[in-house]
Write a protein that holds these residues in place. Structure first.
Motif, PDB file in Angstrom:
ATOM      1  N   VAL A 170      39.151  39.105  40.436  1.00  0.00           N
ATOM      2  CA  VAL A 170      39.289  38.332  39.234  1.00  0.00           C
ATOM      3  C   VAL A 170      39.324  36.769  39.336  1.00  0.00           C
ATOM      4  O   VAL A 170      39.210  35.959  38.457  1.00  0.00           O
ATOM      5  CB  VAL A 170      41.054  38.795  38.722  1.00  0.00           C
ATOM      6  N   SER A 185      39.120  45.116  32.483  1.00  0.00           N
ATOM      7  CA  SER A 185      40.524  45.314  32.243  1.00  0.00           C
ATOM      8  C   SER A 185      40.602  46.000  30.862  1.00  0.00           C
ATOM      9  O   SER A 185      41.660  46.828  30.570  1.00  0.00           O
ATOM     10  CB  SER A 185      41.359  43.906  32.194  1.00  0.00           C
ATOM     11  N   ASN A 234      39.698  49.549  31.159  1.00  0.00           N
ATOM     12  CA  ASN A 234      40.662  50.477  31.677  1.00  0.00           C
ATOM     13  C   ASN A 234      41.984  50.483  30.705  1.00  0.00           C
ATOM     14  O   ASN A 234      42.482  51.517  30.825  1.00  0.00           O
ATOM     15  CB  ASN A 234      41.166  49.681  33.022  1.00  0.00           C
ATOM     16  N   VAL A 267      42.772  49.022  39.641  1.00  0.00           N
ATOM     17  CA  VAL A 267      42.909  47.500  39.740  1.00  0.00           C
ATOM     18  C   VAL A 267      43.642  47.079  40.824  1.00  0.00           C
ATOM     19  O   VAL A 267      43.447  45.920  41.278  1.00  0.00           O
ATOM     20  CB  VAL A 267      44.205  47.468  38.604  1.00  0.00           C
ATOM     21  N   CYS A 317      42.794  42.778  42.106  1.00  0.00           N
ATOM     22  CA  CYS A 317      43.733  41.959  42.305  1.00  0.00           C
ATOM     23  C   CYS A 317      44.050  41.838  43.703  1.00  0.00           C
ATOM     24  O   CYS A 317      43.119  42.337  44.679  1.00  0.00           O
ATOM     25  CB  CYS A 317      45.186  42.518  42.035  1.00  0.00           C
TER      26      CYS A 317
END
Length: 576
Positions: A335, A346, A349, A399, A404
């Motif tokens: 990110v 995102s 998702n 994710v 992240c």
């Protein structure tokens, strides 16, 4: 070479204009309630007409609109993704052939004319899966085409059975096909749909097809190849009403979506996680179809196509940027480097998880509420609930590992959103993933479903999603910090992560048995006794007879003398 450079742009404009045209026609057909059918009568055999049929109604035109929209975005995306490939033009032509085959399949309500698109999808998908010429791609392509051939044979057998009705137009006849006479036909059509949509036990080919280039995956696993079986069953849905095969299809599809969701939680390949997610959503579509809601299944098919194509395109940009790594454990912190691509990912998702007011929310929420309200058995309901939770679990896992946390790519830091072509190609799909769900719900369901549930069941969908997300985060946090915990349950982890050993069974055991048995049958049958008593034997016997009759026709005196002597000997032998 100029054509090769601009081919992706020309294809994109052509496909997007065609998509706009098909969407306009679909809205006109829907609001006017009109269906247009074009027939070419090719030949007639014993009062059985062989016709080539095209149907233009709101379902076919709306689906074709979405196929062309996604194809246009993928073609533009491919212009940058496949830019350095020496076979760029071949790839673009194959993708265009794939789109043409899908269009033929969507517009055909006839089991004979549907073969043009149905077999075209199988052949072109094989050529695309083996595009990267290596052993892994060759094995994946062979598994893909052999699995799909089972469904092709089922379609051919269905053509023979449906000939008893005097026509192969299954869209019309599906409402007059009852269990007492046509159970075998229904099972064959269901088998063909299961192979194309990779339901148990034909699920192994779908993750294996990830050997194809990522733009192909974005097209194949969103709106074309894998949805062909679901579309066929939607068209054939009239035959499913009050049929015994509804329960069989419901159990198989529920098991598929549970198995795929479970396998995605143990997978580390980025593309295979998204492929298993596609497999899970195909199970959702077929299960709600088995419950008796074909329009709701079609709604989820369209909304899923948008965000799943976007998800694959985002995965392709990530793989392209991190030097072709696909292991999510080698990523992390993306990110910070790719904010635009990660924003699109995102959105995709969250739409997949059914986040409120995104494209996936309107269809998934309604599907779960209909499942809770329906007469379905407890096993199917439990599988629905667990599969929904697993969807949020593997999304959170993806994710957690890739988007992240800390970066795990060591010295590789040249990651960015600098590629304008790939970034711009996702804008249209990104906007569609946000707004198209509500637009489709207004178009397809102008009068909303009457759903009566108590407060507990109404909040169950939100509760399942929250529990799935929390469980996914906690489990993956523990997995990162205590890596050896999974070794305590090694056998169950291997079984869950390998799709219940389905790839092993599809490639090792069954293929060996079938190939060796086929070789024996070929030696003993086709090249053995069948050859002696079949075509070659009959040819040899008839050739001898024809030589004898030819000599008789020539009035050869020797023949008459021989026949006279033989007859005389026989008479003397009898009377002596």
């Amino acid at each position: 070479m100029v054509w090769g450079i601009y081919m992706h742009k020309i294809s994109m404009f052509g496909l997007l204009l065609s998509s706009l045209f098909c969407g306009s026609i679909s809205l006109m057909k829907l609001f006017n309630g009109v269906t247009s059918v074009i027939e070419w009568d090719l030949m007639s055999v014993n009062s059985l007409s062989v016709v080539f049929v095209l149907i233009f109604d709101w379902i076919s035109m709306l689906f074709l609109c979405f196929v062309l929209l996604i194809s246009g975005s993928v073609m533009f995306y491919s212009g940058s993704y496949m830019k350095g490939d020496k076979n760029f033009n071949r790839f673009m032509y194959l993708v265009l052939m794939f789109v043409l085959s899908m269009a033929m399949m969507v517009l055909s309500p006839n089991l004979i004319s549907i073969l043009l698109g149905w077999d075209g999808l199988g052949i072109v998908s094989y050529a695309l899966v083996i595009f990267y010429q290596n052993e892994k791609s060759a094995n994946a392509g062979m598994l893909t085409i052999l699995s799909n051939r089972v469904g092709d044979v089922a379609i051919l057998l269905s053509i023979g059975l449906l000939a008893n009705l005097g026509s192969w137009n299954f869209v019309i006849h599906s409402y007059y096909i009852f269990d007492n006479e046509w159970m075998l036909l229904k099972l064959l059509v269901m088998l063909s749909a299961m192979t194309k949509s990779a339901q148990i036990p034909f699920s192994a080919w779908l993750p294996a097809a990830m050997a194809a280039p990522t733009p192909v995956s974005a097209l194949v696993h969103s709106s074309t190849l894998v949805t062909a079986g679901v579309y066929l069953m939607i068209r054939f849905s009239g035959a499913l009403e009050s049929s015994k095969i509804q329960s069989l299809l419901l159990i198989i599809s529920c098991l598929t979506m549970f198995m795929a969701g479970l396998g995605a939680n143990f997978e580390y390949d980025l593309k295979k996680i998204i492929a298993l997610s596609t497999l899970s959503q195909l199970g959702v579509m077929l299960s709600v179809l088995a419950l008796g809601y074909p329009d709701l299944s079609f709604f989820h098919l369209l909304s899923h196509a948008l965000f799943k194509a976007l998800l694959f395109m985002c995965a392709g940009i990530i793989i392209h940027s991190v030097n072709n790594y696909q292991d999510i454990r080698c990523m992390g912190g993306l990110v910070k480097f790719m904010p635009l691509s990660i924003a699109f990912m995102s959105v995709a998702n969250l739409a997949l998880c059914g986040f409120p007011f995104l494209a996936g929310f309107y269809s998934k929420d309604m599907i779960l509420e209909v499942a809770f309200m329906n007469w379905g058995n407890f096993i199917s309901l439990s599988l629905f609930i667990m599969a929904t939770g697993l969807t949020v679990m593997y999304t959170m896992r993806l994710v957690y590992y890739s988007l992240c946390g800390n970066m795990n790519l060591s010295g590789l830091s040249s990651i960015s959103d600098e590629d304008k072509t790939m970034s711009n190609s996702m804008i249209l799909l990104g906007v569609s993933a946000v707004f198209m769900g509500s637009a489709l719900s207004w178009i397809i369901f102008p009068e909303p479903y009457m759903i009566c549930l108590n407060n507990l069941m109404k909040y169950m969908v939100l509760f399942i999603s929250l529990m799935g997300g929390m469980t996914g985060y906690i489990f993956n946090f523990l997995n990162v910090n205590w890596n050896l915990k999974s070794l305590m349950n090694y056998k169950s982890v291997v079984m869950s992560g390998s799709m219940w050993f389905m790839p092993f069974l599809s490639t090792k055991k069954i293929s060996h048995i079938s190939l060796y048995s086929g070789l024996s049958i070929d030696k003993l049958g086709d090249k053995g006794w069948f050859e002696y008593f079949g075509g070659q034997g009959l040819f040899y016997m008839f050739s001898k007879i024809f030589v004898l009759t030819n000599m008789l026709q020539l009035n050869n005196i020797k023949i008459f003398m021989k026949m006279f002597v033989i007859s005389l000997v026989i008479v003397l032998f009898i009377f002596m």
